[in-house]
Write a protein that holds these residues in place. Sequence first.
Motif: not given
Length: 438
Positions: A118-126, A241-257
């Motif tokens: 979720p969110g990769v197609a909308d937020e990420a860049i290759g 989703v929305g630039g909120v990065v959620e990891l499998s470790t439970g860590e979460s933070f926001e990123s614009d890039t």
Amino acid sequence: MPKILIVGGGYAGFYTARKLEKWLRRGEAEVTMVDPLPYMTYQPFLPEVAAGSIEPRHAVVPHRRHLKTTTVVTAKVTAIDHATKTATIQPEVGDSWQVDYDIVVVTAGAVSRTFPIPGVADEAIGMKTIEEAVEVRDRILTNFDKAANLPAGPERDRLLTFVVVGGGFAGIEAFGEMRGLASSLLPLYPSLKFEDTHFHLIEAMGRIMPEVSLETSKWVIKDLAQRGAQIHLETQLKSAVGGVVELSTGESFESDTIVWTAGVMANPVLRGTDLPTDERGRMRVQADLRVINDDGVVEGAWGAGDVCAVPDLTGGGVGGFCVPNAQHAVRQAKLMAKNVVASLRGEDTKDYFHKNQGAVAGLGLYDGVFQSGKIAIKGFPAWLIHRGYHGMAMPMFERKARVFGNWITNFFWGRDTISLEASEEPRRAFEEFASRPK
């Protein structure tokens, strides 16, 4: 004359066309190359483009300037019917048409491979095209401009948090160059400190850079950590989703890039053909680069580069096939051009055999790593090897001169730190003040 159709103008396609021009006799065959872009991108330079060390136009090779006798068509091949030896070409403007051929050479390359996160197609860049590298550079520079005007807080943290997904060579080089660019910008922004920037690398495996030894990969992790980067091993991206990065470790933070470098897949152009593919969508070829199916050789069809499953006769390839990189694509193309000419003349073809000569990666300005067998070179000497190797590997002398000119200029005056993000909407300034009927 026999008609040769080259599908794709990347490494393999461009070099195939160049060598066919060299080895074909006058009137021996007619060569046409079709690609949606009017240039070949030298992808090893994308991280340096993203860091502002190389002018974007200097990291590409224009087809029409350097292919003298090949007919260059800037369009997409949307279908190949090898049974009738016809291909459908779709230009960006206008109707599609069909072309006949006698020999088809498929060198369509690879595209970024993503997963339904979720969110990769909308937020990420290759980091696969020159346009993506430019966007990453402009995003970093623009975000620094924005963050410098904000007080410490969540919004500033979001702007100055940069994420790279994928710990292979492409990801590590992009990550190191991005970190280096950010560090070099800090003296220009007195309101920002080193601690305000946050860099995260996310890798699903337990190590990075499988092309080098485990010891060398650990050194790279330590080197990046000392430069303020966080490496998340055995960690998966669960959502962006929305630039909120959620990891499998439970860590979460926001990123614009968020930069995605977690693998590639064969160009989907093969889905519109009757040419044989394997379970991963790659075209099946034998060691001399002829296309094969269950019954043997498919006459009049050849392939090379990332779009093909080329057997690795050295035994060092993953799954018995050559890994998708420029080192193989260029060499396969040169051999394939020779083999195509040989087949036209009724001569024997040769099998592709290339033993990996080593791996070299740039980790930012004056930092790199080189591995060849058990020999590992790190830091500044490896960075020099990286620049020397890729500077000379860049096709065409005039392109080499432009790249080395960039590096020499940067040595004296530093890298260019101008963002041209406004160029994405070039009419905005005109529209803002344009007079309109009442």
